[in-house]
Structures are given as structure tokens and as C-alpha cells.
Scaffold this active site. Structure first.
Site: not given
Ligand code: NDP
Length: 485
Positions: A102, A128, A182, A185-186, A189, A260
Site C-alpha cells: 500500500n 485490494s 487503489k 478505491h479506498n 470504500e 490506516k
Molecule cells: P507488513 O506490512 O506487516 O510488513 C512485514 C514484512 O515487511 C515482513 O516480511 C518484514 O520482514 C518486512 N520488512 C519490514 N521492514 C523491512 C525492511 N527494512 N527490510 C526488509 N523487509 C522488511 O506485511 P503485510 O503482509 O501485512 O503487508 C505488506 C504490504 O501489503 C503493506 O504495504 C501493507 O500495507 C499491504 N497490505 C495490503 C492489504 C490489502 O488489502 N491490499 C492488506 C494488508 C496489507 P521481517 O519478517 O524480517 O520482519
């Protein structure tokens, strides 16, 4: 065997997209900053398809066929830049870096430009549908270069949600266009959820309908023009009983809505591109007010909610009047929802102008028909409305002949509901601001003429006249004669 695509960032979204890709026959190379998530994914789901385990970004890149495709699914913001920085020295010209998180569209524009200068494609993809969508088929809004879509597009289309067999994925425009669409879209929403909330509040406070009765009403509404995912889940939530108290669950949930940031971004961008997204902005503000719980409690002590001695008795709870009121609310909801979509789409047109995107509203509406939160039957009609040569397309959704009749039919109810909300003190910010938007658009003369007069008076900002060309100024502090400016 070389992998078709690499995924780095295997928290819930990345893991589910990787599984979706593998289930669809692609070999997916996996990487996560800490290897634990990679191992966990392979252990739990390794049998769902072909996965390649890698521990470093160099290994990930090494394992990929060319042009390489690396999908980044890490926390939005600085982590995306950190990964790009480590990744780009490992890539060759023509490789494709995909950010499906996102991300804010301005950041995507910046990253796209920086990677383009290095001969790499950077594709910001709006996704989404949450966790479930990522696994089973999300709505996908890819931006970036058209060239990159030729090799990446078929993969994304394959894993996307399908509506009557058609993929809910299509290239939307260059650089940040995918993330922008996107974001809008939100924004829609937010407005859609808020108007449903207002309908619920009005039916409860003024119509006397308990949540369970409302669940029935929403289920019924889901067979009308309002049919949509959000209406469907509203019925489910309203019907839910709290296990502890036996009360409706909605009564024990704290009335403070989280956010968010994508709604706020949409409102800010609306201000920036000069597009009046009033319904979306009001929805964001409504969540902000809901979060001011202490202030609300204090205000409630000074000015208690409910009716005072000056308020007429609520007339909507008798048999018959209650039904009429509920039907009025349904129509007000539909009209306000149309305004939310009209404003969102209108803003896309303004943004396309601003950022040089060639956005196709019909195609964008088609992407939202399945897999995403705002999926609704209405989108099919919106597609028809924009299915014309550019010069024949309506300037605003409300002007599409598919909707003009609906607006006319809903109008008396819409006005009655907004009037009732004001009379009896129930906040309905999006119902009322949407009605004002409609009334502003159709008004032959707006008081903006007076505002121009005031601006000219205190700041010599000049004005134009309705009866001749030119720019004018009145010498307010002297002779009050009008002069050419
Ligand atoms: P998070 O946003 O919780 O991010 C966690 C991941 O990011 C882990 O794999 C973590 O690695 C990695 N990470 C964090 N910092 C770093 C860094 N500096 N270098 C490398 N890796 C890093 O994961 P989500 O799966 O929840 O979301 C991923 C994306 O998707 C986000 O942008 C979020 O906003 C979006 N999203 C979209 C949704 C949708 O409906 N489209 C719903 C939910 C999320 P580690 O395991 O090593 O900590």
C-alpha cells in the site's frame, strides 16, 4: 529450473500472493529478511506448487528467469526503499521490480523515475481484497510502463479475481497510476462504509429498528440496486450476538473507527488536484470525530444527545411510517453512494490531467467488480455509463443516463432523510454533504459571485463579468468605479 517470479516480504500478504502464484502454476522464488517466514511458508504450504527457497536477495535474483520479476511485499514506506536499494545493484537492464504494497502514489512516482534512469522497470501495483483476496484472487491495479505489463500482465491477470470469467486486472497507467487508483478505491470504500453507517444510525435512532431487524433490511437491500459486498457483510455484522453479554455485537464494539491513511491520502489529493471529493473527505473526518472519545463524552454532558423540548416527536416508529422511513433511507443511501463513486471517478479524471495518465474509467470500474471491498452490482452500470467514445462520455457519473432517472427517483427521499437527520440531531455528514454536492452541481447561480466580490473588496483579487470578456476591479476604497484590471 529458473523461477518465474520472486517474492520478497513473506508476512501475510506476500505469503498469500506467493501461494496464489504457485497455485496458478508459476515457480516462485521466496525471500524474507528473516528466513523464519520463508521456512514457515514452505513447511505449511510447500506442497501447493513450486517454490524455491532463498536466503539472500542475491540468491533470489540468481534464481529468476529473465527479464527478472521481483515482487516486493514489505511494510510500506522506508522498508520499500531499503529493499529497492539492496535489490537494484543485483539486477540488469529490463528487469522488473514490483511493489504491490500500500505505497503512496507520489513515492511510487519517485521510485519509478529513479529506477527508469537505471534501465529498470518499476511497477506500483494496487492490490485490494486483503489476505483472503491475496490468496484466492484480488482486484489488481497495476501501473508502471506498458512494456513491463506485456510480460508481467498475464501473470497478474491469472492470479486476479474473476468476474464472469474476466480478470479483475488491467494496466491502468504509467508510474504511480496503479497505486493512485487503489487509493481512490479506498476513498470510495470509506464513503461507502460511512453512508451505510449513517443509514444504520438513522434507522436505529429515528426508525426504532434493532440491529437484528436491520440485518433483515440490509439483506433485502442486497437484492436491489444496492447489492454489494459491503451491504452483505453489514447484515452479517448487525446480526451477530455478543457471546459474553448476549447483546448485539455492534453495541459492545467501541464506536471509534480506525484508519490506516488511504482515505486521508484521497482527501488530500482531492484538495491538491482541485476535485471536490466531499463525501470521501467527510468520511475521513467522521472517523476522526469518532476517535475524539473524551471530547465527545464531555460535549455529551454539556449538550446531551437525544431530543429536547423544542424537538417535535419522531414520527417514524409507527407501522407504515416506519416502512416508509426505511425505504427513504434506502434511497438516500443509494443516491449518496452514487455521489461517492461520482466524486471518486471525477477525481481520477483530474489526476489523469495532473499527472499525464490516460485513465480509462470503464476499465477501472471493471477491475472493482470482484475481489475488492467496493465490489458492487452498480459497477456494471458504471461501465455501461462510460462505454462510449471519449467525447460522448458523461462529464460526471450523475449525468449518465443510466443514473439520472435513479437520482430523480431517490431525490424526495434523500431530502426527507437529510431533513430528518438535521431536525432530530442525528449526524449524517455524508448523506447531507452528498446532497449539497448534487445541489451545487445543478445550481444555475452559486454564491461564489458574492465571494468574488468580497475578494475583490479586501484584496483586489479582480473578477469576471457574465456580460463581457475581461477582468475587472472595483475601486472600493475610492470612487467605487469599475476599472479594467
Ligand atoms: P507488513 O506490512 O506487516 O510488513 C512485514 C514484512 O515487511 C515482513 O516480511 C518484514 O520482514 C518486512 N520488512 C519490514 N521492514 C523491512 C525492511 N527494512 N527490510 C526488509 N523487509 C522488511 O506485511 P503485510 O503482509 O501485512 O503487508 C505488506 C504490504 O501489503 C503493506 O504495504 C501493507 O500495507 C499491504 N497490505 C495490503 C492489504 C490489502 O488489502 N491490499 C492488506 C494488508 C496489507 P521481517 O519478517 O524480517 O520482519
Amino acid at each position: 529450473m529458473s523461477a518465474h517470479i520472486g517474492v520478497t516480504g513473506l508476512a501475510v500478504m506476500g505469503a498469500n500472493l506467493a501461494r496464489n502464484l504457485a497455485r496458478n502454476g508459476y515457480t516462485v522464488a521466496l525471500h524474507n529478511r528473516s528466513a523464519g517466514k520463508t521456512d514457515a511458508l514452505i513447511e505449511a504450504h510447500g506442497d501447493e506448487g513450486e517454490f524455491v527457497r532463498t536466503e539472500t536477495l542475491a540468491e533470489l535474483v540468481e534464481s529468476l528467469e529473465r527479464p527478472r520479476r521481483v515482487l516486493i511485499m514489505v511494510k510500506a514506506g522506508a522498508p520499500v526503499d531499503a529493499v529497492i536499494e539492496q535489490l537494484t545493484p543485483l539486477l540488469d537492464e529490463g528487469d522488473i521490480v514490483i511493489d504491490a504494497g500500500n505505497s503512496f502514489y507520489e513515492e511510487t512516482r519517485r521510485r519509478e523515475e529513479a529506477l527508469r534512469e537505471k534501465g529498470l522497470h518499476f511497477v506500483g501495483v494496487g492490490v485490494s481484497g486483503g489476505e483472503e483476496g491475496a490468496l484466492n484472487g484480488p482486484s489488481i491495479m497495476p501501473g508502471g510502463s506498458k512494456e513491463s505489463y506485456q510480460t508481467l500482465g498475464p501473470m497478474l491477470e491469472k492470479i486476479s479475481a474473476k468476474y464472469n470469467g474476466e480478470p479483475c486486472c488491467a494496466w491502468v497507467g504509467t508510474d504511480g497510476a496503479g497505486h493512485y487508483v487503489k487509493m481512490v478505491h479506498n476513498g470510495i470504500e470509506y464513503a461507502d462504509m460511512q453512508v451505510i453507517g449513517e443509514a444504520y444510525d438513522l434507522m436505529r435512532s429515528l426508525g426504532g429498528l434493532e440491529p437484528v431487524q436491520q440485518a433483515e433490511a440490509f439483506r433485502e437491500w442486497n437484492t436491489t440496486d444496492l447489492a454489494s459486498y459491503l451491504i452483505e457483510i453489514t447484515a452479517e455484522v448487525l446480526e451477530q450476538e455478543d457471546e459474553v453479554t448476549g447483546n448485539p455485537l455492534v453495541d459492545v464494539i467501541v464506536d471509534s473507527a480506525g484508519q490506516k491513511g488511504t482515505g486521508r491520502w484521497t482527501a488530500i489529493s482531492g484538495l491538491e488536484v482541485g476535485s471536490p471529493v466531499t463525501a470521501i473527505a467527510e468520511s475521513v473526518f467522521a472517523r476522526s470525530i469518532s476517535s475524539q472519545r473524551e471530547l465527545r463524552a464531555e460535549t455529551n454532558e454539556v449538550f446531551p444527545s437525544g431530543l429536547d423540548e423544542h424537538t417535535p416527536e419522531v414520527p417514524y416508529q409507527e407501522e407504515g411510517t416506519q416502512q416508509t422511513f426505511v425505504e427513504d433511507v434506502r434511497k438516500a443511501l443509494y443516491a449518496s453512494k452514487l455521489v461517492a463513486y461520482a466524486q471518486g471517478l471525477d477525481m481520477l479524471v483530474s489526476a489523469a490531467d495532473e499527472y499525464g495518465w490516460d485513465l480509462d474509467l470503464k476499465s477501472i470500474a471493471s477491475l472493482w467488480r470482484a475481489g475488492c471491498i467496493i465490489r458492487a452490482d452498480l459497477l456494471d452500470t458504471i461501465m455501461k455509463a462510460f462505454d462510449a467514445a471519449p467525447e460522448d462520455r458523461p462529464k460526471n457519473l450523475l449525468l449518465a443516463e443510466e443514473f439520472t432517472e435513479a437520482i430523480n427517483e431517490c431525490l424526495p427521499s434523500w431530502r426527507r432523510v437529510v431533513a430528518a437527520a438535521a431536525t432530530y440531531g442525528v449526524p449524517a455528514p455524508v448523506f447531507s454533504s452528498s446532497l449539497s454536492y448534487y445541489d451545487s452541481l445543478r445550481r444555475d447561480r452559486l454564491p461564489a459571485a458574492l465571494i468574488q466580490g468580497q475578494r475583490d473588496y479586501f484584496g483586489a483579487h479582480t473578477y469576471q463579468r457574465v456580460d463581457k470578456e475581461g477582468t475587472f476591479h472595483t475601486l472600493w476604497s475610492g470612487s467605487r468605479i469599475e476599472v479594467d484590471a
